[in-house]
Design a protein around this motif. Structure first.
Motif, PDB file in Angstrom:
ATOM      1  N   LYS A   1     -32.908  12.740 -12.989  1.00 38.31           N
ATOM      2  CA  LYS A   1     -33.012  12.352 -11.578  1.00 38.31           C
ATOM      3  C   LYS A   1     -31.657  11.854 -11.055  1.00 38.31           C
ATOM      4  N   ARG A   2     -30.940  11.117 -11.897  1.00 36.39           N
ATOM      5  CA  ARG A   2     -29.614  10.627 -11.507  1.00 36.39           C
ATOM      6  C   ARG A   2     -28.662  11.803 -11.276  1.00 36.39           C
ATOM      7  N   LYS A   3     -28.725  12.797 -12.161  1.00 34.63           N
ATOM      8  CA  LYS A   3     -27.878  13.976 -12.016  1.00 34.63           C
ATOM      9  C   LYS A   3     -28.209  14.726 -10.730  1.00 34.63           C
ATOM     10  N   LEU A   4     -29.483  14.861 -10.418  1.00 34.22           N
ATOM     11  CA  LEU A   4     -29.896  15.530  -9.188  1.00 34.22           C
ATOM     12  C   LEU A   4     -29.389  14.774  -7.957  1.00 34.22           C
ATOM     13  N   LEU A   5     -29.544  13.465  -7.964  1.00 33.54           N
ATOM     14  CA  LEU A   5     -29.062  12.661  -6.836  1.00 33.54           C
ATOM     15  C   LEU A   5     -27.549  12.812  -6.680  1.00 33.54           C
ATOM     16  N   ASN A   6     -26.813  12.779  -7.791  1.00 37.28           N
ATOM     17  CA  ASN A   6     -25.360  12.945  -7.740  1.00 37.28           C
ATOM     18  C   ASN A   6     -24.986  14.319  -7.184  1.00 37.28           C
ATOM     19  N   GLN A   7     -25.727  15.355  -7.549  1.00 40.46           N
ATOM     20  CA  GLN A   7     -25.457  16.693  -7.029  1.00 40.46           C
ATOM     21  C   GLN A   7     -25.669  16.753  -5.514  1.00 40.46           C
ATOM     22  N   ILE A   8     -26.611  15.969  -5.024  1.00 42.37           N
ATOM     23  CA  ILE A   8     -26.892  15.952  -3.587  1.00 42.37           C
ATOM     24  C   ILE A   8     -25.856  15.120  -2.833  1.00 42.37           C
ATOM     25  N   THR A   9     -25.522  13.948  -3.348  1.00 35.05           N
ATOM     26  CA  THR A   9     -24.677  13.010  -2.594  1.00 35.05           C
ATOM     27  C   THR A   9     -23.184  13.187  -2.829  1.00 35.05           C
ATOM     28  N   HIS A  10     -22.776  13.548  -4.026  1.00 34.59           N
ATOM     29  CA  HIS A  10     -21.343  13.570  -4.348  1.00 34.59           C
ATOM     30  C   HIS A  10     -20.515  14.515  -3.492  1.00 34.59           C
ATOM     31  N   PRO A  11     -20.990  15.718  -3.157  1.00 38.08           N
ATOM     32  CA  PRO A  11     -20.151  16.574  -2.298  1.00 38.08           C
ATOM     33  C   PRO A  11     -19.797  15.917  -0.962  1.00 38.08           C
ATOM     34  N   ARG A  12     -20.742  15.267  -0.336  1.00 39.19           N
ATOM     35  CA  ARG A  12     -20.464  14.608   0.950  1.00 39.19           C
ATOM     36  C   ARG A  12     -19.539  13.404   0.753  1.00 39.19           C
ATOM     37  N   ILE A  13     -19.788  12.615  -0.278  1.00 40.72           N
ATOM     38  CA  ILE A  13     -18.934  11.458  -0.564  1.00 40.72           C
ATOM     39  C   ILE A  13     -17.508  11.921  -0.847  1.00 40.72           C
ATOM     40  N   LEU A  14     -17.364  12.967  -1.650  1.00 45.13           N
ATOM     41  CA  LEU A  14     -16.032  13.495  -1.965  1.00 45.13           C
ATOM     42  C   LEU A  14     -15.336  14.017  -0.716  1.00 45.13           C
ATOM     43  N   TYR A  15     -16.077  14.683   0.152  1.00 43.83           N
ATOM     44  CA  TYR A  15     -15.497  15.199   1.395  1.00 43.83           C
ATOM     45  C   TYR A  15     -14.912  14.059   2.227  1.00 43.83           C
ATOM     46  N   VAL A  16     -15.694  12.996   2.413  1.00 45.78           N
ATOM     47  CA  VAL A  16     -15.233  11.849   3.212  1.00 45.78           C
ATOM     48  C   VAL A  16     -14.031  11.193   2.541  1.00 45.78           C
TER      49      VAL A  16
ATOM     50  N   LEU B   1     -11.836  12.495   0.346  1.00 46.96           N
ATOM     51  CA  LEU B   1     -10.658  13.351   0.377  1.00 46.96           C
ATOM     52  C   LEU B   1     -10.048  13.429   1.775  1.00 46.96           C
ATOM     53  N   LYS B   2     -10.886  13.400   2.782  1.00 51.44           N
ATOM     54  CA  LYS B   2     -10.389  13.378   4.152  1.00 51.44           C
ATOM     55  C   LYS B   2      -9.550  12.118   4.385  1.00 51.44           C
ATOM     56  N   GLN B   3     -10.027  10.983   3.883  1.00 49.87           N
ATOM     57  CA  GLN B   3      -9.291   9.735   4.031  1.00 49.87           C
ATOM     58  C   GLN B   3      -8.007   9.748   3.196  1.00 49.87           C
ATOM     59  N   VAL B   4      -8.032  10.345   2.012  1.00 49.37           N
ATOM     60  CA  VAL B   4      -6.831  10.440   1.183  1.00 49.37           C
ATOM     61  C   VAL B   4      -5.776  11.293   1.883  1.00 49.37           C
ATOM     62  N   VAL B   5      -6.194  12.426   2.426  1.00 48.45           N
ATOM     63  CA  VAL B   5      -5.245  13.295   3.133  1.00 48.45           C
ATOM     64  C   VAL B   5      -4.665  12.565   4.331  1.00 48.45           C
ATOM     65  N   TRP B   6      -5.518  11.904   5.102  1.00 47.72           N
ATOM     66  CA  TRP B   6      -5.022  11.167   6.269  1.00 47.72           C
ATOM     67  C   TRP B   6      -4.046  10.072   5.824  1.00 47.72           C
ATOM     68  N   GLY B   7      -4.427   9.295   4.825  1.00 50.54           N
ATOM     69  CA  GLY B   7      -3.566   8.215   4.356  1.00 50.54           C
ATOM     70  C   GLY B   7      -2.266   8.708   3.776  1.00 50.54           C
ATOM     71  N   THR B   8      -2.293   9.856   3.116  1.00 52.93           N
ATOM     72  CA  THR B   8      -1.105  10.401   2.487  1.00 52.93           C
ATOM     73  C   THR B   8      -0.131  10.980   3.506  1.00 52.93           C
ATOM     74  N   TYR B   9      -0.644  11.710   4.459  1.00 53.76           N
ATOM     75  CA  TYR B   9       0.239  12.446   5.372  1.00 53.76           C
ATOM     76  C   TYR B   9       0.422  11.818   6.751  1.00 53.76           C
ATOM     77  N   PHE B  10      -0.510  10.994   7.201  1.00 54.11           N
ATOM     78  CA  PHE B  10      -0.460  10.533   8.583  1.00 54.11           C
ATOM     79  C   PHE B  10      -0.367   9.025   8.764  1.00 54.11           C
ATOM     80  N   SER B  11      -0.358   8.264   7.687  1.00 55.04           N
ATOM     81  CA  SER B  11      -0.241   6.809   7.825  1.00 55.04           C
ATOM     82  C   SER B  11       1.165   6.373   7.443  1.00 55.04           C
TER      83      SER B  11
END
Length: 195
Positions: free
Chosen positions: A26-41, A43-53
């Motif tokens: 069940k934990r693996k299933l939840l991680n498969q559902i939530t992790h892509p969205r968490i990673l997207y957010v 990585l977006k913040q990492v890119v912004w912080g790296t290149y635009f801050s």
């Protein structure tokens, strides 16, 4: 989930935690559902912080850095592990979540890679075994200075580094305590400058 009077669905974190930490599939299933969205957010913040801050260091709090996908570890130039003894970790978890049983606390800790292994893999380790904020602040400051030395110690400005490597050095942090403490120390220190 539970319903409020406005019929907005809310997540019952305690029930969800009880279900997923007792059942790895069940934990693996939840991680498969939530992790892509968490990673997207993230990585977006990492890119912004790296290149635009105008900051020298990008800091991310990644509690499951080593349990997550392998590519996640490649994103970060340096990692910091905030570690404590397992008994203290369990005690802090019970203090933060007094409704958890000892068994539930042990299941949550056991669901992660052992701290000793994370310590071996990390570039820096903050040992948070005491309640002394002074000791913690001293360790954080020593690591901050070492990271800044690594960034600027090669005799290049941040602009030159950006041109050469395409961004500032992202840092993965394995504990919210460090990120909260780092933000607090930055807000209280008015003499800090960045280039």
């Amino acid at each position: 989930t539970t319903e409020t009077t406005t019929t907005t669905p809310l997540l019952d974190r305690r029930k969800l935690g009880a279900a997923i930490f007792a059942n790895s599939s069940k934990r693996k299933l939840l991680n498969q559902i939530t992790h892509p969205r968490i990673l997207y957010v993230m990585l977006k913040q990492v890119v912004w912080g790296t290149y635009f801050s105008n900051k020298d260091i990008v800091v991310c709090d990644v509690p499951l850095l080593y349990e997550g996908p392998l590519f996640l570890r490649w994103i970060f130039g340096l990692t910091i592990c905030v570690a404590c003894e397992e008994q203290l970790q369990r005690k802090r978890l019970q203090q933060r979540n007094p409704d958890l049983s000892l068994q539930e606390c042990q299941e949550r800790i056991a669901s992660q890679i052992p701290t000793a292994q994370k310590v071996k893999w990390a570039n820096f380790v903050i040992f948070n075994n005491t309640s002394s904020m002074e000791d913690l602040e001293e360790q954080v400051e020593q690591i901050r200075e070492e990271i800044m030395h690594r960034i600027y110690g090669v005799g290049l400005s941040l602009l030159q580094l950006l041109i050469i490597i395409g961004g500032s050095v992202p840092v993965a942090v394995l504990s919210k305590l460090y990120s909260m403490k780092y933000e607090a120390s930055n807000s209280s220190s008015s003499s800090t400058t960045t280039t």
